[in-house]
Design a protein around this motif. Structure first.
Motif, PDB file in Angstrom:
ATOM      1  N   SER A  16       0.835  -1.208   0.000  1.00  0.00           N
ATOM      2  CA  SER A  16       0.000   0.000   0.000  1.00  0.00           C
ATOM      3  C   SER A  16       0.864   1.250   0.000  1.00  0.00           C
ATOM      4  CB  SER A  16      -0.902   0.029   1.233  1.00  0.00           C
ATOM      5  OG  SER A  16      -1.781  -1.086   1.256  1.00  0.00           O
ATOM      6  N   TYR A  58     -14.167   6.433 -10.027  1.00  0.00           N
ATOM      7  CA  TYR A  58     -12.938   5.661 -10.124  1.00  0.00           C
ATOM      8  C   TYR A  58     -12.842   4.969 -11.479  1.00  0.00           C
ATOM      9  CZ  TYR A  58     -12.669   6.055  -5.033  1.00  0.00           C
ATOM     10  OH  TYR A  58     -12.598   6.538  -3.739  1.00  0.00           O
ATOM     11  N   GLU A  60     -12.120   1.748 -13.656  1.00  0.00           N
ATOM     12  CA  GLU A  60     -12.456   0.357 -13.354  1.00  0.00           C
ATOM     13  C   GLU A  60     -11.278  -0.413 -12.775  1.00  0.00           C
ATOM     14  OE1 GLU A  60     -16.394   0.268 -13.788  1.00  0.00           O
ATOM     15  OE2 GLU A  60     -15.204  -1.519 -13.382  1.00  0.00           O
ATOM     16  N   LYS A  63     -11.043   0.193  -8.882  1.00  0.00           N
ATOM     17  CA  LYS A  63     -12.204   0.065  -8.001  1.00  0.00           C
ATOM     18  C   LYS A  63     -11.993  -1.053  -6.983  1.00  0.00           C
ATOM     19  CE  LYS A  63     -15.935   2.018 -10.781  1.00  0.00           C
ATOM     20  NZ  LYS A  63     -17.194   1.750 -11.511  1.00  0.00           N
ATOM     21  N   GLY A  64     -12.280  -0.728  -5.748  1.00  0.00           N
ATOM     22  CA  GLY A  64     -12.109  -1.694  -4.686  1.00  0.00           C
ATOM     23  C   GLY A  64     -10.717  -1.738  -4.097  1.00  0.00           C
ATOM     24  N   ARG A  65      -9.770  -1.066  -4.747  1.00  0.00           N
ATOM     25  CA  ARG A  65      -8.385  -1.058  -4.252  1.00  0.00           C
ATOM     26  C   ARG A  65      -7.923   0.333  -3.821  1.00  0.00           C
ATOM     27  NH1 ARG A  65      -4.214  -2.290  -7.600  1.00  0.00           N
ATOM     28  NH2 ARG A  65      -5.252  -1.435  -9.437  1.00  0.00           N
ATOM     29  N   THR A  67      -8.765   4.459  -2.841  1.00  0.00           N
ATOM     30  CA  THR A  67      -9.764   5.354  -2.273  1.00  0.00           C
ATOM     31  C   THR A  67      -9.258   6.785  -2.344  1.00  0.00           C
ATOM     32  OG1 THR A  67     -10.513   3.635  -0.736  1.00  0.00           O
ATOM     33  CG2 THR A  67     -11.157   5.911  -0.246  1.00  0.00           C
ATOM     34  N   ASN A  82      -4.220   0.412  -2.197  1.00  0.00           N
ATOM     35  CA  ASN A  82      -4.001  -0.899  -1.586  1.00  0.00           C
ATOM     36  C   ASN A  82      -3.911  -1.972  -2.665  1.00  0.00           C
ATOM     37  OD1 ASN A  82      -4.268   0.336   0.978  1.00  0.00           O
ATOM     38  ND2 ASN A  82      -6.491  -0.005   0.962  1.00  0.00           N
ATOM     39  N   SER A  83      -3.411  -3.127  -2.273  1.00  0.00           N
ATOM     40  CA  SER A  83      -3.306  -4.265  -3.192  1.00  0.00           C
ATOM     41  C   SER A  83      -2.626  -3.873  -4.504  1.00  0.00           C
ATOM     42  CB  SER A  83      -4.698  -4.844  -3.475  1.00  0.00           C
ATOM     43  OG  SER A  83      -5.323  -5.257  -2.275  1.00  0.00           O
TER      44      SER A  83
END
Length: 121
Positions: A16, A58, A60, A63-65, A67, A82-83
Motif C-alpha cells: 500500500s 474511479y 475500473e 475500483k475496490g483497491r 480510495t 491498496n493491493s
C-alpha cells in the motif's frame, strides 16, 4: 497556484501507499480534485476524481483497491492505494479543476508535478 504531490515510492506487490497533493496559493475553492497516472509508453489516464461535495469516480482498474479523499480546509487530496500490482507502476499526477481565487473572478485548472510509484519485488 502550486500543487505539491508526495507519497510515492517503491513498494512490493500487494503493498500500500498513500499519495497526497496539496494546493497552495490564492485559493477560495476547488471544484474537483483528480489523480491521473502515466506509465512508460502509455497515455495519461484518470485514476480517480472527487468533487467539492465528496462525489467520487474511479477507473475500473482501481475500483475496490484505491480510495480518493480530500480535506477542503487544507486544499489537499489523498489517494490511498491498496493491493498494488506491477501494472500500477506509473507517475501519478494530481489535477485540480475549477480553482476559484480569493480575489477576482473566473476559475482555472492546474496540474501537479507528479510522483513516481513503482511496484516491484
Amino acid at each position: 497556484v502550486q500543487l505539491q504531490a508526495s507519497g510515492g515510492g517503491l513498494v512490493q506487490p500487494g503493498g500500500s501507499l498513500r499519495l497526497s497533493c496539496a494546493a497552495s496559493g490564492s485559493i477560495f475553492s476547488i471544484y474537483a480534485m483528480n489523480w491521473y497516472r502515466q506509465a512508460p509508453g502509455k497515455q495519461r489516464e484518470l485514476v480517480a476524481r472527487i468533487t467539492n461535495i465528496g462525489r467520487t469516480d474511479y477507473a475500473e482498474f482501481v475500483k475496490g483497491r484505491f480510495t480518493i479523499s480530500r480535506d477542503n480546509a487544507r486544499n489537499t487530496v489523498f489517494l490511498q492505494m491498496n493491493s498494488l500490482n506491477s501494472e500500477d507502476t506509473a507517475v501519478y499526477y494530481c489535477y485540480v479543476e475549477g480553482v476559484r481565487p480569493r480575489f477576482g473572478a473566473g476559475s482555472s485548472d492546474y496540474w501537479g508535478q507528479g510522483t513516481q510509484v513503482t511496484v516491484s519485488s
